[in-house]
Design a protein around this motif. Structure first.
Motif, short mmCIF file in Angstrom:
data_model
loop_
_atom_site.label_atom_id
_atom_site.label_comp_id
_atom_site.label_asym_id
_atom_site.label_seq_id
_atom_site.Cartn_x
_atom_site.Cartn_y
_atom_site.Cartn_z
N GLU A 1 30.28 34.03 11.72
CA GLU A 1 29.70 34.52 12.98
C GLU A 1 28.53 35.47 12.71
N GLN A 2 28.69 36.34 11.70
CA GLN A 2 27.62 37.29 11.42
C GLN A 2 26.38 36.61 10.89
N ILE A 3 26.53 35.72 9.92
CA ILE A 3 25.34 35.07 9.37
C ILE A 3 24.68 34.18 10.41
N ALA A 4 25.49 33.54 11.26
CA ALA A 4 24.92 32.67 12.30
C ALA A 4 24.10 33.49 13.30
N LEU A 5 24.66 34.62 13.76
CA LEU A 5 23.94 35.46 14.71
C LEU A 5 22.66 36.01 14.10
N THR A 6 22.74 36.45 12.84
CA THR A 6 21.57 37.04 12.19
C THR A 6 20.44 36.02 12.05
N GLY B 1 23.16 41.63 2.98
CA GLY B 1 22.88 40.28 2.51
C GLY B 1 22.38 39.36 3.60
N ALA B 2 23.03 39.38 4.75
CA ALA B 2 22.62 38.51 5.85
C ALA B 2 21.23 38.93 6.35
N TYR B 3 21.03 40.23 6.49
CA TYR B 3 19.74 40.73 6.98
C TYR B 3 18.61 40.41 6.01
N CYS B 4 18.82 40.71 4.72
CA CYS B 4 17.77 40.46 3.73
C CYS B 4 17.40 38.99 3.68
N THR B 5 18.41 38.13 3.77
CA THR B 5 18.17 36.69 3.76
C THR B 5 17.32 36.28 4.95
N SER B 6 17.65 36.82 6.11
CA SER B 6 16.91 36.44 7.32
C SER B 6 15.47 36.90 7.25
N LYS B 7 15.23 38.09 6.71
CA LYS B 7 13.87 38.60 6.68
C LYS B 7 13.03 37.90 5.60
N ASP C 1 20.15 33.27 13.84
CA ASP C 1 19.75 32.86 15.19
C ASP C 1 18.70 33.82 15.75
N VAL C 2 18.98 35.12 15.66
CA VAL C 2 18.09 36.12 16.26
C VAL C 2 16.85 36.33 15.39
N ASN C 3 17.05 36.59 14.10
CA ASN C 3 15.96 37.03 13.25
C ASN C 3 15.04 35.90 12.79
N VAL C 4 15.57 34.68 12.69
CA VAL C 4 14.75 33.57 12.19
C VAL C 4 14.42 32.59 13.31
N GLU C 5 15.44 32.05 13.95
CA GLU C 5 15.18 31.10 15.03
C GLU C 5 14.41 31.78 16.17
N GLY C 6 14.69 33.06 16.41
CA GLY C 6 13.97 33.78 17.45
C GLY C 6 12.47 33.83 17.17
N VAL C 7 12.10 33.96 15.89
CA VAL C 7 10.69 33.96 15.50
C VAL C 7 10.10 32.56 15.69
N LEU C 8 10.83 31.55 15.25
CA LEU C 8 10.34 30.18 15.38
C LEU C 8 10.12 29.80 16.84
N PHE C 9 11.12 30.08 17.68
CA PHE C 9 11.01 29.70 19.09
C PHE C 9 9.89 30.48 19.78
N GLY C 10 9.71 31.74 19.40
CA GLY C 10 8.62 32.53 19.97
C GLY C 10 7.27 31.96 19.58
N ALA C 11 7.13 31.58 18.31
CA ALA C 11 5.87 31.01 17.86
C ALA C 11 5.60 29.68 18.55
N GLN C 12 6.63 28.89 18.77
CA GLN C 12 6.46 27.62 19.46
C GLN C 12 5.95 27.84 20.88
N ALA C 13 6.57 28.79 21.59
CA ALA C 13 6.14 29.06 22.96
C ALA C 13 4.71 29.59 22.98
N ALA C 14 4.40 30.48 22.04
CA ALA C 14 3.05 31.04 21.99
C ALA C 14 2.01 29.95 21.73
N SER C 15 2.28 29.08 20.77
CA SER C 15 1.28 28.09 20.37
C SER C 15 1.02 27.06 21.46
N ARG C 16 1.99 26.87 22.35
CA ARG C 16 1.79 25.92 23.45
C ARG C 16 0.75 26.42 24.45
N HIS C 17 0.59 27.75 24.52
CA HIS C 17 -0.23 28.31 25.60
C HIS C 17 -1.43 29.12 25.13
#
Length: 276
Positions: free
Chosen positions: A133-138, A179-185, A140-156
Motif C-alpha cells: 500500500e505504501q509503495i503504491a501510494l508513493t 526507500g519508497a520516497y527516494c525511488t519515486s523521486k 501513484d502520487v509522486n510519479v503518476e501524478g507528475v506524468l498525468f499533470g504533464a499530459q494535461a499540460a501538453s494537451r493545452h
C-alpha cells in the motif's frame, strides 16, 4: 539574508527580488498548492503578475490559501497588475482530475503557460517494512501524478510553455527509511528527461527541481529532533536549512524566457548536500 539567532540552522530570508516582465499576464497551474512550497510558488508568481490555478486534494484549504494570497496582493505586489489565484480540488492520482484542473485554468484565464507538478507524499519505512500500500501510494502520487499533470499540460500548452516537476535530492542521495520516497523521486528525475525529449517536439520545456532540507512541514521531523537536526546540518555544506523562497528562485528562472534553451535538467537546491 540573516540567520535566526534562536535557531542557527534556520535562515530568515527576504523575498526573492528577481522579476521577469515577460511572465506577467501568463497562467500557471500548480498542484499541491494549499500550503508549503506550493503556496509559496503561487504567491511568488502572482506577485509578478502571473495568474495561478492552485490545485490540492484539500480543496477547502486550497481555497483559503487562494483568498489569503489575493488579499495580500491588494497591498503587496512587484507589478502594477498582480495575478489572481484560483483554488480548486485535484487528486493527482486521477488523470481526469488533472484535465479538470486544466479546464479551470482555461475557463478562468483562457490559457496555460506553466505547469508545476508539486504535489507529493513523504512516507517513512525501513525496507523490510515497506508495504504494498505504501509503495503504491508513493508511486501513484509522486510519479503518476507528475506524468498525468504533464499530459494535461501538453494537451493545452502552446509552443513556449514550461513544465517544472519537483524531484528531490533524495533522487541522488539515499536516506534510511525513505526507500519508497527516494525511488519515486529518482523516477521523477528520469521521467523529466523523457518528457523533455518527447515534448520538445511541441516546443514545451520540461525541467525539475531537487530540493534538499527546506524549512517546510515536510522537514518538521528533523527540526523537532535536535540530534537529527545536527546530523542534517552536518551533511549540508552551507550548514543551514533552506527557505521555500530559495526554491522559488530557481523555479522562477526555469519558467522564464531566460531559460528558454534549458530543458531536461534537474537543478539541486540543497546547500550542496548531494556532494557530502
Amino acid at each position: 539574508m540573516t540567520v535566526d539567532a534562536q535557531n542557527p540552522g534556520r535562515t530568515v530570508t527576504t523575498p526573492i527580488a528577481a522579476a521577469y516582465p515577460e511572465m506577467a499576464g501568463k497562467t500557471a497551474v500548480i498542484t499541491g498548492a494549499a500550503r508549503g512550497m506550493g503556496a509559496q510558488f503561487a504567491r511568488g508568481l502572482a506577485t509578478r503578475g502571473v495568474n495561478v490555478v492552485g490545485g490540492d486534494i484539500n480543496d477547502t484549504q486550497m481555497k483559503e490559501t487562494a483568498q489569503q494570497i489575493n488579499a495580500e496582493l491588494a497591498t503587496e505586489s512587484l507589478v502594477a497588475q498582480p495575478g489572481t489565484v484560483v483554488g480548486a480540488r485535484v487528486d493527482v492520482t486521477d488523470p481526469d482530475e488533472h484535465e479538470a484542473l486544466a479546464q479551470v485554468a482555461l475557463r478562468e484565464f483562457g490559457r496555460i503557460d506553466f505547469w508545476i507538478n508539486n504535489a507529493g507524499v513523504f512516507p517513512f519505512a525501513l525496507v523490510d517494512d515497506i508495504t504494498r500500500e505504501q509503495i503504491a501510494l508513493t508511486l501513484d502520487v509522486n510519479v503518476e501524478g507528475v506524468l498525468f499533470g504533464a499530459q494535461a499540460a501538453s494537451r493545452h500548452m502552446e509552443q513556449g510553455g514550461a513544465i517544472v516537476n519537483m524531484s528531490s535530492v533524495s533522487a541522488l542521495r539515499v536516506r534510511k527509511g525513505r526507500g519508497a520516497y527516494c525511488t519515486s523521486k529518482a523516477a521523477v528525475a528520469h521521467l523529466t528527461e523523457s518528457l523533455a525529449v518527447e515534448l520538445g517536439d511541441k516546443g514545451i520545456r520540461v525541467n525539475s527541481i531537487a530540493p534538499g532540507y527546506i524549512d517546510t512541514e515536510m522537514t518538521r521531523w528533523v527540526q523537532e529532533d535536535p540530534a537529527a537536526l545536527a546530523r542534517a546540518l552536518d551533511s549540508v555544506p552551507l550548514h543551514r536549512l533552506g527557505a521555500p523562497e530559495e526554491v522559488f528562485g530557481p523555479l522562477l528562472f526555469l519558467l522564464s524566457d531566460s531559460a528558454r534553451y534549458v530543458t531536461g535538467h534537474s537543478i539541486a537546491v540543497d546547500g550542496g548536500s548531494r556532494h557530502v
